[in-house]
Design a protein around this motif. Structure first.
Motif: not given
Length: 182
Positions: A41-48, A125-128, A165-174, A176-182
């Motif tokens: 989240l810190a890397a994605l979002c504008d600082e602070g 933005i969904r980081m799953i 707008p939806v951005v979904a990132l599968a960043l690890g094991p995904t 069921g619902l996690g996969a469906a959200r991507t």
């Protein structure tokens, strides 16, 4: 009347939640070459700009004197943030706390994040990472049931695909619902 004791516990709960699954589990995540949810989240979002919602959600344990001993935060972080100066709803699964099921441990927060994006007409933005769906063995053992076939918040997930707008990132094991959200 003073709220000093309650505010002290609130700050303690926040500090414990920021430790996520604890130093060992965070180190294990980093040892795999992966960022933890807060770092993502810190890397994605504008600082602070990230304003977390529900940071203290989870389960607390108290000692024999009734003092806060520990907190296991919900394994899902979300809030409103800016990305390149534009408002978004940003979410991240926290695999350091628990992976394997997008169950009751995160359902209410996930539903709230989806509703917030829809109601405010903001991109989400969904980081799953490490989630599934339909309930886990642990859920079954704890509550004696799963929530199959009803999946909490599924309508909100689908509605957002059509309205914001939806951005979904599968960043690890995904799965069921996690996969469906991507």
């Amino acid at each position: 009347m003073t709220w000093a004791k309650e505010l002290e516990e609130l700050r303690a709960r926040e500090a414990l939640a920021e430790q996520m699954g604890g130093a060992d589990k965070v180190a294990r995540q980093h040892g795999r070459g992966k960022m933890d949810a807060r770092a993502r989240l810190a890397a994605l979002c504008d600082e602070g700009s990230f304003r977390e919602i529900g940071k203290i959600a989870g389960s607390a344990k108290y000692d024999a004197n009734g003092d806060l001993a520990s907190v296991t935060p919900a394994p899902f972080l979300f809030g409103k943030a800016l990305i390149n100066g534009r408002p978004v709803v940003a979410t991240a699964d926290d695999f350091t706390i628990r992976g394997g099921a997008a169950d009751a441990g995160i359902a209410r927060k996930m539903v709230q994040a989806e509703m917030m994006a829809h109601q405010l007409k903001l991109p989400i933005i969904r980081m799953i990472d490490g989630t599934g769906g339909g309930g886990s063995v642990k859920t079954l053992e704890q509550i004696g049931a799963t929530y199959i076939p009803a999946v909490p918040g599924w309508g909100d997930v689908v509605t957002n695909l059509d309205t914001v707008p939806v951005v979904a990132l599968a960043l690890g094991p995904t799965a069921g619902l996690g996969a469906a959200r991507t």
